[in-house]
Design an enzyme around this catalytic site. Structure first.
Site, short mmCIF file in Angstrom:
data_model
loop_
_atom_site.label_atom_id
_atom_site.label_comp_id
_atom_site.label_asym_id
_atom_site.label_seq_id
_atom_site.Cartn_x
_atom_site.Cartn_y
_atom_site.Cartn_z
N CYS A 136 0.86 -1.19 0.00
CA CYS A 136 0.00 0.00 0.00
C CYS A 136 0.89 1.24 0.00
CB CYS A 136 -0.93 -0.01 1.22
SG CYS A 136 -2.02 1.44 1.25
N CYS A 169 -0.36 4.36 1.78
CA CYS A 169 -0.38 4.32 3.25
C CYS A 169 1.04 4.54 3.80
CB CYS A 169 -0.87 2.97 3.77
SG CYS A 169 -2.34 2.33 2.97
N ASP A 170 2.01 3.85 3.21
CA ASP A 170 3.35 3.81 3.79
C ASP A 170 4.38 4.70 3.08
OD1 ASP A 170 2.34 1.85 5.49
OD2 ASP A 170 2.87 0.23 4.14
#
Lengths: 297, 76
Positions: free
Chosen positions: A131, A134-135
C-alpha cells in the site's frame, strides 16, 4: 430471516445495499472494513462526478450514503463460508455467528497478488509495502522500486515520485500497460526510470530492504533500493464459497451476476466479468441487487 | 495520563480507525504527520521495527498498525 446478506464493504457491496434497501428488502451487510481496497487508493480520477477524489474520501461518502438506509451492518468481522442449503443461504462468520437469508451477494473484492520470491516474506513491512499511499511517507527522499508496470504499478510510481528521490518501475513485459494517460505521465516524470523485460528474482537486505535482484537478457542485475512496492495484480477474495470459479479463482457469473448456486450472486472484482474498476463494481452491485429483488418475488 | 503518539499519513484507513478508537475511549493522543516530521518518524519506525503506518507509540514501546489488543495491553 433477512431477505439478503451482502458480504463485502466496497463499492459493489455498498451499491447493492443501497439499491436493495430502496427496494424495501431486509438486509445484513457484513464486512471486514467498509471501503475495502478503495481505502488503499490515492487519487481516483476516473469516477464520473469527481474530477479527483481520494479513496478514503470516496469511502466516507459511500459509508454515509449506506448508513442513511435501514441496513444492518456488521463491521470488523470476517466471513468464513457462504453456502446455499436448500432454499436459503447460510453465511458463517469466523466468530461463529450464523446469518441466514433468502439470498446472498458476494462482493468481497480482491487483494494484492504476491510475488512468491525469496525475501518477500522476510521483508514485508520492513521496506516492502503493498500500500504505497499508506506507507509512502516512510520512503521520503529514498530510492524505491515499484514491481509491476500495469495500471496499479504506474499509479503507485506516480504517487511515490512526489515523495521519493528516485522511482524504478520493474516490469516483466517489454512495455508498460494500463491507462495511456498514466503511461504518458510516467514517461514525462524525471525521477522515474522504467526497466522493462525484467523479472524480479529476489529481495535482499539486513534489518530492512537494501535492494533487489532482477534478470534481464539472461543477465542478473542488482538494484539498490530502500523501499519496494509490489503491484503485480490482484487475486479475488473468493475462498469463502464453493460456487464455480475460473482458473484465476474468480467466481463465474451470468450477465445478471448469478453464480452456479441460484441463491448466490457475486459482484465486483471477485467475479469474472469486467475489469477491476470502481464504476464496474458499483454497476454490478446494482445489477445484482435488482436481480435479487426479482428472484424474491 | 499515559502519553500516546500516533504517526499518520493523510490516506490511511488504519490511522482513521485508531484515532476514532482513541476518541471513543477518551484516550488523549498526539498526532504526528509523518510527511512533516521525518526525523521523529524515523526514530519511531526504528523503535517499532517495521516500516508501516500508522506507528503507535505508548510509553517506551512502539508498534506498527492499528491493533486494539496491543494498545490495551500497553495502556494497562
Amino acid at each position: 430471516m433477512k431477505d439478503l446478506t451482502i458480504i463485502g464493504g466496497g463499492p459493489a457491496a455498498i451499491t447493492a445495499a443501497i439499491y436493495a434497501a430502496r427496494a424495501k428488502m431486509t438486509i445484513t451487510l457484513v464486512t471486514e472494513e467498509l471501503g475495502g481496497y478503495l481505502t488503499k487508493t490515492d487519487k481516483i480520477e476516473n469516477y464520473p462526478g469527481f474530477k479527483t477524489i481520494t479513496g478514503l474520501e470516496l469511502t466516507k461518502a459511500l459509508e454515509e450514503h449506506l448508513k442513511s438506509y435501514d441496513v444492518e451492518i456488521i463491521e470488523d468481522e470476517t466471513v468464513k463460508t457462504v453456502k446455499q442449503e436448500n432454499n436459503e443461504v447460510i453465511t458463517e462468520l469466523e466468530n461463529g455467528q450464523i446469518l441466514k437469508s433468502k439470498i446472498a451477494i458476494i462482493a468481497t473484492g480482491s487483494k494484492r497478488k504476491k510475488l512468491g520470491i525469496k525475501g518477500e516474506q522476510e521483508f514485508a513491512n520492513k521496506g516492502i509495502t503493498y500500500c504505497a499511499v499508506c506507507d509512502g511517507s516512510l520512503f521520503q527522499d529514498q530510492e524505491v522500486a515499484v514491481i509491476g508496470g500495469s495500471y496499479a504499478g504506474t499509479k503507485s510510481a506516480m504517487y511515490l515520485s512526489k515523495i521519493a528521490k528516485k522511482v524504478y518501475i520493474i516490469e516483466i513485459q517489454n512495455e508498460l500497460s494500463g491507462e495511456e494517460l498514466l503511461i504518458e505521465q510516467v514517461k514525462k516524470t524525471e525521477n522515474i526510470e522504467v526497466i522493462t523485460g525484467a523479472k524480479t528474482l529476489e529481495i535482499y537486505g539486513d534489518e530492512y530492504v537494501k535492494g533487489l535482484k532482477y534478470e534481464t537478457n539472461n543477465e542478473t542485475k542488482n538494484l539498490e533500493v530502500q523501499g519496494i512496492s509490489i503491484e503485480i495484480g490482484l487475486i479475488p477474495n473468493s475462498e469463502i464459497t464453493n460456487v464455480e470459479k475460473n482458473k484465476e479463482g474468480k467466481i463465474i457469473v451470468t450477465d445478471d451476476m448469478k453464480t452456479s448456486s441460484n441463491k448466490i450472486f457475486a459482484a465486483g472484482d471477485v467475479n469474472n466479468k469486467g475489469k477491476e474498476q470502481i464504476i464496474i463494481a458499483a454497476a454490478q452491485g446494482c445489477i445484482a441487487a435488482l436481480k435479487t429483488k426479482e428472484e424474491l418475488k | 495520563m499515559t502519553k500516546v503518539k500516533i504517526y499518520t499519513t493523510p490516506i490511511c484507513l488504519e490511522c482513521e480507525k485508531a484515532k476514532k478508537y482513541f476518541k471513543e475511549n477518551n484516550i488523549e493522543y498526539e498526532e504526528i504527520d509523518t510527511f512533516e516530521n521525518k526525523e521523529a518518524t524515523e526514530k519511531a519506525f526504528k523503535k517499532a521495527g517495521q516500516k508501516r503506518i500508522p506507528i503507535i507509540e505508548i510509553r517506551d514501546k512502539a508498534f506498527s498498525g492499528f491493533d486494539k489488543k496491543k494498545i490495551e495491553k500497553q495502556l494497562k
